[in-house]
Design an enzyme around this catalytic site. Structure first.
Site, PDB file in Angstrom:
ATOM      1  CE1 TYR A 111      -7.778   4.711   0.464  1.00 56.71           C
ATOM      2  CE2 TYR A 111     -10.071   5.354   0.260  1.00 56.71           C
ATOM      3  CZ  TYR A 111      -8.738   5.695   0.374  1.00 56.71           C
ATOM      4  OH  TYR A 111      -8.383   6.998   0.395  1.00 56.71           O
ATOM      5  CB  ILE A 136       0.356   5.998   2.626  1.00 51.65           C
ATOM      6  CG1 ILE A 136       1.795   6.281   3.039  1.00 51.65           C
ATOM      7  CG2 ILE A 136      -0.199   4.802   3.389  1.00 51.65           C
ATOM      8  CD1 ILE A 136       1.908   6.924   4.399  1.00 51.65           C
ATOM      9  CB  CYS A 137      -3.172   3.151  -0.971  1.00 45.66           C
ATOM     10  SG  CYS A 137      -4.876   2.692  -1.261  1.00 45.66           S
ATOM     11  CB  ALA A 138      -3.986   4.316   4.674  1.00 42.98           C
ATOM     12  CG  HIS A 198      -2.033  -1.010   1.120  1.00 43.17           C
ATOM     13  ND1 HIS A 198      -2.935  -1.215   2.121  1.00 43.17           N
ATOM     14  CD2 HIS A 198      -2.354  -1.884   0.143  1.00 43.17           C
ATOM     15  CE1 HIS A 198      -3.769  -2.180   1.776  1.00 43.17           C
ATOM     16  NE2 HIS A 198      -3.429  -2.610   0.576  1.00 43.17           N
TER      17      HIS A 198
END
Lengths: 153, 410
Positions: free
Chosen positions: A148, A92-94, A85
């Site tokens: 997501y 950041i992919c959160a 991620h």
């Protein structure tokens, strides 16, 4: 009287300075209310044992109603962690940094989330489409619309 | 770094937080009466349908972004908000007592830390009864203590008084017992009976402020036709109904200007700005109404705050760290900067009409890649049809967020 976001950040900073931040986190820089940098490491048994990263927060006066822009520092000394991620440019992919952000979250709670995201990683690999993304990514990760769909890592 | 400097802010005594106390129990007590959004002591606390409590302004600002409780994500809407007078009362009482408790706690902390000084005080006694030291101070204190002397003033209140703590902020200079003092039915301040009419007519201004005849006249009428003139009220602090939300999409720009004019707000700027300004005004205005009448700010103060908000909003745009709100403005800038390129794209697209959207958006996607911080791609492909900014610049926080560059992640 200072702006609301500065008051809120001031209080967060005071908390960080008064109470030591949680284990593995260290405040590296907070000279103003634009950019803060934390050192982050994953303690205990994990794929990132012994590695240290720098996490950069950028704020504007919509904080805390909208999320801070959070990314790993990537420069001559620091690298982003290799994680499904985390893109190599530090983005950041959160979901909590995007649509699941809540104004009741704080800088420290974001750090802890990122820390546990790293701790629970089972395989060090780059996100799919890393190269394409890094080539075209905007400077500010908040301008990216992430999807997501994997909450297992 | 000027006003952005962290140390300047932290040294500012105006900022209070739980860490004014070194004892965990008192930190927890202080945190318990603070909003989890702004981390200030609750201002006009409201509860959401789920029961979580926030400042009215915080809750309203958040709900306009996302209709869910920020603490538990249960669905929540602005019209479900209920005021929480008990919490407000607790906050007012805590505010009054806080400085005193900080002092007590600090003294106590210092005593605990101090190395033993037997010539002053036997160690044993100090260990046994730290509380007794505090008691001594307590007894000295009440004269200056903010809460105690008010009780007598509070009691003879009329039954019509809406909430018991209304006198908490009344003028402490007033004699404690004076049977000519009565509660104002509108603002619940205590006012001398002979002055009550003047006080009411002035829109509940407290002495020593003087009242002009014209204001008197206006407010006297507005009392009678309160339904009629409510929205046109000047600086009144009386009981008012909240302002309704407006569907701006169905209004002409002129009508939006009229809405603003009704509240004596500036009517300058683009449509998007007008709408944003009016929306923010409603939020500020309604949040103010969630205060107990004695705690409300005057409309003029709200206007000042609205102005400040607008200045801040402009600042974001300038810094280019904008999100949706500011992107509306960025968009026009971007349009101007890239006018030539747009023209080329339009010209190229025109002969084959069917593919207009595709070619334009892909062209812009390339611009994106070149690193200019451009606004959302989706929004743009129909821009070049005309030079106006019609829907694109409407700032509607309820609207779905624009996708910028979709990245699929496993």
């Amino acid at each position: 009287m200072a702006a609301v976001y500065m008051r809120r950040l001031g209080k967060e900073l005071r908390e960080i300075e008064t109470e030591a931040p949680p284990a593995g986190l260290r405040l590296l820089k907070a000279d103003d209310f634009d950019t803060w940098i934390f050192q982050i490491e994953v303690l205990g048994d994990s794929l990132y044992r012994g590695e240290r990263f720098a996490l950069k927060f950028r704020f504007d006066n919509t904080y805390p109603f909208s999320a801070p822009a959070v990314q790993f520092v990537v420069d001559s000394q620091m690298r982003a962690p290799v994680h499904p991620h985390v893109y190599t440019n530090g983005h950041i992919c959160a979901s909590i940094l995007g649509e699941d952000w809540s104004p009741t979250l704080s800088v420290i709670s974001v750090c802890i989330t990122i820390q546990s995201m790293l701790a629970s990683c089972k395989k060090k690999e780059l996100p799919e489409g890393n190269d394409t993304y890094v080539r075209t990514a905007p400077d500010n990760p908040k301008k990216t619309h992430f999807v997501y769909d994997d909450d297992t890592v | 770094m000027g006003k952005n400097n962290v140390q300047d802010l932290l040294n500012n005594a105006d900022i209070q937080d739980p860490f004014d106390f070194s004892q965990k129990i008192l930190q927890d007590l202080d945190s318990a009466v603070r909003c989890k959004i702004c981390s200030e002591l609750y201002a006009a606390p409201v509860v959401l349908a789920c029961g979580h409590c926030f400042c009215s302004l915080c809750a309203r600002s958040q709900l306009s972004e996302k209709e869910a409780c920020p603490a538990c994500w249960k669905p929540a809407t602005e019209d479900q908000l209920r005021i929480n007078p008990a919490m407000e009362e607790a906050v007012i009482a805590w505010k009054a007592a806080r400085a005193f408790v900080v002092r007590l706690a600090t003294d106590d902390h210092i005593r605990q830390m101090r190395p033993q000084t037997p010539e002053l005080r036997p160690t044993k006694k100090r260990r046994m009864s730290p509380a007794s030291d505090s008691d001594i101070e307590m007894l000295e204190q009440p004269a200056a203590g903010p809460s105690t002397p008010r009780k007598p003033t509070k009691r003879p209140s009329s039954p019509a008084q809406p909430r018991p703590k209304s006198t908490a902020r009344s003028r402490s200079s007033e004699p404690p017992v004076d049977d000519k003092l009565i509660d104002c039915p509108a603002c619940a301040h205590r006012v001398h009976m002979d002055k009550i009419n003047q006080h009411l007519d002035s829109g509940c201004k407290l002495p020593p402020s003087t009242v002009t005849t014209s204001a008197k006249q206006k407010d006297a009428w507005s009392k009678i036709f309160s339904g009629e003139t409510r929205k046109k009220g000047k600086d009144r602090t009386g009981d008012d109904a909240p302002l309704p939300k407006v569907s701006y999409a169905v209004l002409k720009e002129k009508q939006i200007r009229e809405l603003l004019a009704e509240h004596d707000l500036p009517t300058t700027g683009e449509r998007s700005l007008l709408i944003a300004r009016h929306q923010r005004w409603i939020t500020l205005y309604n949040a103010n109404l969630d205060h107990h009448p004695s705690q409300r700010r005057r409309t003029a103060e709200l206007r000042t705050e609205l102005r400040k908000w607008e200045d801040d909003r402009k600042a974001i745009t300038k810094r280019g760290t904008a999100k949706e709100v500011a992107q509306a403005v960025n968009l026009t800038q971007h349009q101007r900067d890239n006018k030539a390129e747009f023209a080329v794209l339009v010209a190229r697209a025109r002969p084959k009409k069917a593919t207009v959207a595709v070619s334009t958006s892909s062209g812009l996607a390339e611009l994106d890649a070149d690193g200019c911080s451009s606004p959302p791609v989706d929004k743009e492909h129909d821009l070049d049809a005309s030079d106006t900014q019609v829907d694109m610049t409407i700032v509607d926080p309820d609207a779905p967020r624009p996708k910028e560059s979709a990245i699929l992640v496993e």
